[in-house]
Design an enzyme around this catalytic site. Sequence first.
Site, PDB file in Angstrom:
ATOM      1  N   GLY A  61     -16.816 -30.487 -13.120  1.00 51.56           N
ATOM      2  CA  GLY A  61     -16.810 -31.683 -13.110  1.00 51.56           C
ATOM      3  C   GLY A  61     -16.983 -32.210 -14.574  1.00 51.56           C
ATOM      4  O   GLY A  61     -16.446 -31.948 -15.431  1.00 51.56           O
ATOM      5  N   SER A  62     -17.521 -33.589 -14.347  1.00 51.35           N
ATOM      6  CA  SER A  62     -17.596 -34.365 -15.989  1.00 51.35           C
ATOM      7  C   SER A  62     -18.347 -33.698 -16.952  1.00 51.35           C
ATOM      8  O   SER A  62     -18.473 -34.276 -18.172  1.00 51.35           O
ATOM      9  CB  SER A  62     -18.066 -35.776 -15.464  1.00 51.35           C
ATOM     10  OG  SER A  62     -17.029 -36.350 -14.691  1.00 51.35           O
ATOM     11  N   THR A  63     -19.140 -32.532 -16.497  1.00 52.37           N
ATOM     12  CA  THR A  63     -19.915 -32.204 -17.573  1.00 52.37           C
ATOM     13  C   THR A  63     -19.003 -31.444 -18.820  1.00 52.37           C
ATOM     14  O   THR A  63     -19.361 -31.421 -19.865  1.00 52.37           O
ATOM     15  CB  THR A  63     -20.922 -31.103 -17.239  1.00 52.37           C
ATOM     16  OG1 THR A  63     -19.906 -30.096 -16.390  1.00 52.37           O
ATOM     17  CG2 THR A  63     -21.821 -31.436 -16.125  1.00 52.37           C
TER      18      THR A  63
END
Length: 579
Positions: free
Chosen positions: A294-296
């Site tokens: 995801g957004s990591t």
Amino acid sequence: MAAVWIKRKKIDLESGTAPAFAVDAKKKKSGNRARNRVVMAIACFIGIYSVIGGRLIYYGIQEDTTGYNGPTGTVLAARPDILDRNGEVLATDIKTNSLYAEPKKIIDPDEAIELLSTVLPDLNFEQTYSRLKSKAGFAWLKRGLTPQQKSQIMALGIPGIGFRTEKARFYPGGPTASHILGLVNIDNQGIAGMEKYIDEHGLSDLRDAGLADSRSLEPVRLSIDLRVQHVVRDVVVQAMQKYSAIAAGAVVLNVKTGEVLAMASAPDFDPNNPYNALEKDRLNRMSAGAFEMGSTIKSFTTAMALDSGKVNLQSTFDARRPITIGRQTIRDFHGKGRVLTLPEVFIYSSNIGSAKEADVVGIDGHREFLHRMGLLDRMVTELPEVARPMEPKVWKKVHSITIAFGHGMATTPLQTAVGAAALMNGGRLMPPTFLPRTMEEANKVAKQVVSEKTSEDMRYLYRLNAEKGSGGSGNRATVPGYRVGGKTGTAEKVVNGRYSKDVRFNAFVAAFPIDKPEYVVLTIVDEPKAEAGKIGATAGFNAAPMVQEIIRRSASFLGVQPDFNEEQISAPMMVNFNQ
């Protein structure tokens, strides 16, 4: 003189007394018979005991005709103790008793099994009966008995049953560090985790040479801090229950040396009784599971754009309209509908802005950067259980766009933490280690992957994202006095071939103290549900609070002193990480 002799002889005859030489002859004959009887008795005893000894040797060396190829009853070779970085015992050998039989001495196998079942109700009847009916000289019946079981079996008085003292592995912490330590089999051989690593790096050779003696084996010290490990596992287990997730995990990593201080994945198992260790849901998700993070991953997209030199913190990206490519449309989760600065792209976690950051670098440059950061190659570390990341075989623009915000590629959470550490420590990537590593050793294996200026900018963005009032998603990870910065990641999971909006894999990666980071903490929650009384189940509501709890409870153990005079971060910070 002759006359005298004749006279004496005559007197003897007249008196009826036998001559002296006749009496001596009689005694000699009687003594010979007695000696013969003694010799014969000794010979009989020798013969009897020779037959008994011969039969014992015969029974001892006779081969098992049933095909049972179990151990011969020899004492198992020792294993070295495993210690944490402070000398606390994580694994050690203990003496245990195992039950064996000499089948030829078993009078009634049925009775023997019936009696043994009163103490060992889980004994396999068919297998045990087959062994007791065989003509073997030796057969294991049950390994690793408790002292009480041994005492109870001895009281049964079954002929042909005996006990042998063996070595068994004992883990004082139970499941606390199970995925790191791993397992041994019934013969005390490592089959998973660091136990397997120890066997593959010298112990097996020592066993083969007959030199694996407990007195000559040095303990193996790990980089793990048992105190921090206990905190991490406790937080992970509680999070799994609190958010009704199918799994959760976390890792604490030293950004300067690459040492793993703690790592846990739940559900786990108890290595002292690993009956469920092989269940698929109990794998070590931190290193043996590959996930869309995801957004990591936007941490790396932004760092890539900054490191290219084509953008800086003042650059802007137009996020007013979704991006349509083919049949896919890229939108923002909480879109602002305007032009965003690079820091705003990061703290608002804009998918559109991240896609445009990747577009600045290009498809080939994007793929090369992720390989450079170690996110798309199989991780090199001591732990045997490591998953291979997944990426498209052929990268197209749509792949670059979706991977920019964390969809379309899969890597392990541990690798993500390692890459984040490189973004925090001045740009030096080093393989993670579960063994102690000095700064000098770390410098030898480190590889410069981004510039120090890029690392400086990323520290600024991490801190900004966790500042209260900034609008960032990381404020629930802040701990007063410890200056935490980080990035959330909420990835939709694929269900029946399509991304589901209700099934998520959440993560949060953080560093502290952010002005001069010493540790990276990464947490994951697999398929969490909204906490009671809360409406959200994104990473900011579950993975971020896990980081907060880990730092709050373990920072003092890690030697990080709180500073309550912290100020709002306003500019990138230059830090010398070679000190």
